[in-house]
Design a protein around this motif. Structure first.
Motif, mmCIF file in Angstrom:
data_model
loop_
_atom_site.group_PDB
_atom_site.id
_atom_site.type_symbol
_atom_site.label_atom_id
_atom_site.label_comp_id
_atom_site.label_asym_id
_atom_site.label_seq_id
_atom_site.Cartn_x
_atom_site.Cartn_y
_atom_site.Cartn_z
ATOM 1 N N MET A 54 0.825 -1.208 0.000
ATOM 2 C CA MET A 54 0.000 0.000 0.000
ATOM 3 C C MET A 54 0.858 1.256 0.000
ATOM 4 O O MET A 54 0.618 2.190 -0.780
ATOM 5 C CB MET A 54 -0.911 -0.028 1.228
ATOM 6 C CG MET A 54 -1.855 1.135 1.353
ATOM 7 S SD MET A 54 -3.011 0.906 2.737
ATOM 8 C CE MET A 54 -1.946 1.320 4.137
ATOM 9 N N TYR A 55 1.864 1.288 0.868
ATOM 10 C CA TYR A 55 2.736 2.468 0.929
ATOM 11 C C TYR A 55 3.538 2.623 -0.367
ATOM 12 O O TYR A 55 3.726 3.734 -0.869
ATOM 13 C CB TYR A 55 3.724 2.346 2.093
ATOM 14 C CG TYR A 55 3.123 2.412 3.487
ATOM 15 C CD1 TYR A 55 1.903 3.038 3.732
ATOM 16 C CD2 TYR A 55 3.793 1.858 4.575
ATOM 17 C CE1 TYR A 55 1.375 3.102 5.017
ATOM 18 C CE2 TYR A 55 3.270 1.928 5.868
ATOM 19 C CZ TYR A 55 2.066 2.548 6.084
ATOM 20 O OH TYR A 55 1.566 2.604 7.352
ATOM 21 N N ARG A 69 7.378 3.891 6.341
ATOM 22 C CA ARG A 69 7.035 5.148 5.715
ATOM 23 C C ARG A 69 8.245 6.027 5.431
ATOM 24 O O ARG A 69 9.194 6.066 6.194
ATOM 25 C CB ARG A 69 6.061 5.924 6.626
ATOM 26 C CG ARG A 69 4.691 5.271 6.792
ATOM 27 C CD ARG A 69 3.875 5.380 5.538
ATOM 28 N NE ARG A 69 3.913 6.737 5.033
ATOM 29 C CZ ARG A 69 3.169 7.721 5.535
ATOM 30 N NH1 ARG A 69 2.326 7.492 6.499
ATOM 31 N NH2 ARG A 69 3.252 8.926 5.028
ATOM 32 N N ARG A 95 4.581 7.586 11.824
ATOM 33 C CA ARG A 95 3.610 7.674 10.721
ATOM 34 C C ARG A 95 2.898 6.342 10.540
ATOM 35 O O ARG A 95 1.680 6.275 10.355
ATOM 36 C CB ARG A 95 4.305 8.046 9.412
ATOM 37 C CG ARG A 95 4.814 9.461 9.408
ATOM 38 C CD ARG A 95 5.361 9.883 8.043
ATOM 39 N NE ARG A 95 6.147 11.089 8.204
ATOM 40 C CZ ARG A 95 5.613 12.304 8.313
ATOM 41 N NH1 ARG A 95 4.323 12.468 8.245
ATOM 42 N NH2 ARG A 95 6.383 13.354 8.492
ATOM 43 N N ILE A 97 2.340 4.124 12.730
ATOM 44 C CA ILE A 97 1.428 3.839 13.851
ATOM 45 C C ILE A 97 0.022 4.363 13.564
ATOM 46 O O ILE A 97 -0.966 3.741 13.955
ATOM 47 C CB ILE A 97 2.008 4.416 15.168
ATOM 48 C CG1 ILE A 97 3.100 3.465 15.683
ATOM 49 C CG2 ILE A 97 0.920 4.603 16.226
ATOM 50 C CD1 ILE A 97 3.861 3.970 16.888
ATOM 51 N N ALA A 98 -0.076 5.480 12.867
ATOM 52 C CA ALA A 98 -1.406 6.002 12.538
ATOM 53 C C ALA A 98 -2.201 4.968 11.737
ATOM 54 O O ALA A 98 -3.387 4.743 11.990
ATOM 55 C CB ALA A 98 -1.281 7.315 11.762
ATOM 56 N N THR A 99 -1.531 4.337 10.776
ATOM 57 C CA THR A 99 -2.182 3.278 9.993
ATOM 58 C C THR A 99 -2.661 2.150 10.908
ATOM 59 O O THR A 99 -3.802 1.682 10.793
ATOM 60 C CB THR A 99 -1.185 2.697 8.958
ATOM 61 O OG1 THR A 99 -0.715 3.750 8.122
ATOM 62 C CG2 THR A 99 -1.836 1.609 8.112
ATOM 63 N N ILE A 102 -5.724 3.036 13.074
ATOM 64 C CA ILE A 102 -6.997 3.001 12.332
ATOM 65 C C ILE A 102 -7.401 1.565 12.068
ATOM 66 O O ILE A 102 -8.560 1.177 12.253
ATOM 67 C CB ILE A 102 -6.857 3.794 11.018
ATOM 68 C CG1 ILE A 102 -6.693 5.281 11.336
ATOM 69 C CG2 ILE A 102 -8.059 3.549 10.104
ATOM 70 C CD1 ILE A 102 -6.316 6.130 10.140
ATOM 71 N N LEU A 120 -8.283 2.045 4.078
ATOM 72 C CA LEU A 120 -6.955 2.667 4.122
ATOM 73 C C LEU A 120 -6.505 3.081 2.725
ATOM 74 O O LEU A 120 -5.840 4.101 2.535
ATOM 75 C CB LEU A 120 -5.938 1.706 4.746
ATOM 76 C CG LEU A 120 -6.147 1.386 6.236
ATOM 77 C CD1 LEU A 120 -5.243 0.236 6.671
ATOM 78 C CD2 LEU A 120 -5.881 2.619 7.103
ATOM 79 N N ARG A 123 -7.085 6.532 1.049
ATOM 80 C CA ARG A 123 -6.063 7.575 1.133
ATOM 81 C C ARG A 123 -4.940 7.324 0.135
ATOM 82 O O ARG A 123 -4.494 8.251 -0.538
ATOM 83 C CB ARG A 123 -5.471 7.630 2.534
ATOM 84 C CG ARG A 123 -4.265 8.542 2.589
ATOM 85 C CD ARG A 123 -3.633 8.609 3.950
ATOM 86 N NE ARG A 123 -2.424 9.411 3.897
ATOM 87 C CZ ARG A 123 -1.517 9.477 4.839
ATOM 88 N NH1 ARG A 123 -1.704 8.789 5.948
ATOM 89 N NH2 ARG A 123 -0.439 10.222 4.703
ATOM 90 N N TRP A 124 -4.461 6.077 0.036
ATOM 91 C CA TRP A 124 -3.224 5.813 -0.693
ATOM 92 C C TRP A 124 -3.413 5.653 -2.185
ATOM 93 O O TRP A 124 -2.456 5.772 -2.946
ATOM 94 C CB TRP A 124 -2.513 4.591 -0.101
ATOM 95 C CG TRP A 124 -2.003 4.884 1.271
ATOM 96 C CD1 TRP A 124 -2.528 4.474 2.456
ATOM 97 C CD2 TRP A 124 -0.887 5.713 1.602
ATOM 98 N NE1 TRP A 124 -1.810 4.976 3.512
ATOM 99 C CE2 TRP A 124 -0.795 5.747 3.016
ATOM 100 C CE3 TRP A 124 0.047 6.438 0.854
ATOM 101 C CZ2 TRP A 124 0.192 6.475 3.681
ATOM 102 C CZ3 TRP A 124 1.022 7.154 1.518
ATOM 103 C CH2 TRP A 124 1.082 7.161 2.908
#
Lengths: 314, 314
Positions: A54-55, A69, A95, A97-99, A102, A120, A123-124
């Motif tokens: 995803m990233y 990230r 960063r 950790i936010a993922t 959620i 998720l 956003r990406w």
């Protein structure tokens, strides 16, 4: 054309960049991603392979480190260490950790992992459809010295230095393919097996009951990419995993492990690197071309080779 | 001497600095802290008052902002906002999040909040014993415009600007005092009520069944500190809370709200600021001395005044 890719994390992500580049909005791409590496750390559900994909496809991955990230910071991790909170060997960036917050919250609210992943990805915008292999809990454990440990502990904490006796995909026999997985395979025009670790990335996907059967029994040709070039993995430590299975660390060894679809295996075609041109896998068409995924264009060329090998027009 | 302090967050923390300074290792101090402000944000259990006290006494609090951690960063919060994750109005700093991760994980593992607080304090070494008022879930809600909202939403998001009709301590009637609370009160030589918000900081503590009764019925003298000087709160927005209860915003108003222990209330003595020397609370000995907690020494002097007012030798 509808393309389904079975993929692991970092190598899978890099491969999928090439698939997306090849598809260029003309073709639909679905990635079925390994979740056997998933773990819960500090109460957070981490999906290393899904996140790497995803990233990477979303432009948020760290290009140097290969995982996590870009522009990451590590304040939470430092603070956890000051509290003496274990484990300390897994890298949780701020960063990142936010993922996980959620994801963990949505899972606790009852959403399946496939729905969380879709949320998720809003956003990406990875440009392809990402599906976890299963919405159920499956964990890859490594048996070493007669004791089982979570794959991540073996891989990250011990850098795969402890000899692996075998791998167990705990929960795989009860797990069901995630929502959308079997449909995607059934509707596929082409199935690609990414050059990911065949034992611990592709292995768990195929261990979910119904997935290997669907791939094997479907109409779509199945083309695999060798994760071994010469006698070494393209990246990662697949050699240490293959050793546990007594599989030769070579394009031929892995190709034969997957086996020919005509003989109860998986493959119709097998892409190997030019240096492995003498690879033979009975019942499988082998094509030798450069397999170093040096950039997106080169990886897209590899995908074009697979399409051609499958006898499909792009 | 064993001193028990009933306290809220930021004002309570500042007051406890003075109590600790006065006690100087010669006396045992136990703080019973409000947890009615607690909330779950992004799946994390936040205890604003316990954390304010723990960070302040442990030297980790931000001295400017008054809440949260010194040298804080906000990467996780920014990332959550980029995902569009609600709510965005509560400030979760990166350092702070480590505390919440540990707390949330321990609570999920079955530890009561009192044990979690003790574990967190192993790092912070506050020098006094910190107890949550209860290990059970109690939430302060504010009724405004006929609708109830969590106290934090009213306080932080709306800056207490919506007129409060009343406050409800949801769960207080079923909640039990946390492990250690009633014993600490029973064994106390002196009970202090910090100059915290009487409605939403001290109020919830007294609403836990058994706590007010234990304070009222115990042997220890009870000395309160007015949170109002002149016609305004020392800090915070206690005036907006008192308005909902039709209590006059004055040292006298709050003193009379607490009431004399001899008349079924709480107080034996009531410390008010020098400007409020004319305060009268029937049945309660009122002492007027400067009550601005300008530094630890000055706050310790206030505590010494309370000890003297209680007729105890330090």
């Amino acid at each position: 054309m509808r393309i389904v890719v079975l993929a692991g994390g970092i190598g899978g992500a890099r491969f999928l960049l090439g698939v997306r580049a090849w598809a260029e909005n003309h073709h639909q791409v679905t990635a079925i991603v390994n979740t056997g590496d998933d773990l819960v750390i500090h109460g957070l559900r981490i999906c290393p392979d899904l996140d790497s994909v995803m990233y990477t496809l979303g432009g948020g991955a760290d290009p140097e480190r290969g995982w996590g990230r870009r522009d990451e910071s590590w304040v939470v991790k430092e603070e956890l260490a000051r509290y003496g909170a274990e484990p300390t060997w897994f890298g949780l960036g701020d960063r990142d950790i936010a993922t996980h917050l959620i994801r963990t919250r949505m899972l606790a609210a009852g959403y399946p992992l496939s729905a969380v992943t879709e949320a998720l990805c809003q956003r990406w915008k990875p440009g392809i459809r990402l599906l976890p292999m299963t919405d159920d809990r499956v964990e890859t454990h490594v048996v070493t010295g007669g004791q089982a440990m979570h794959f991540q502990e073996w891989w990250v904490r011990h850098r795969a230095s402890l000899p692996a006796e075998r791998f167990v995909f705990v929960g795989a026999d009860q797990a069901k393919p995630a929502a959308g997985v079997l449909d995607a395979i059934a509707e596929a025009d082409l199935i690609l097996i990414a050059p990911s670790n065949p034992v611990v990335s592709i292995g768990p996907i195929l261990a979910i009951s119904g997935i290997a059967e669907a791939v094997r029994g479907g109409n779509a040709p199945v083309i695999g990419f060798s994760p071994i070039i010469g006698d070494a993995p393209v990246r990662g430590m697949a050699d240490r995993c293959l050793a546990a299975l007594d599989v030769k660390v070579s394009a031929e060894g892995v190709g034969q492990m997957y086996g020919a679809r005509s003989a109860g295996g998986l493959l119709d075609g097998w892409l190997v690197d030019s240096v492995d041109a003498e690879t033979e896998v009975p019942g499988v068409t082998v094509l030798a071309r450069p397999l170093w995924m040096t950039d997106e264009a080169e990886t897209a060329r590899m995908v074009a080779d697979a399409v051609a090998l499958a006898g499909l027009a792009s």
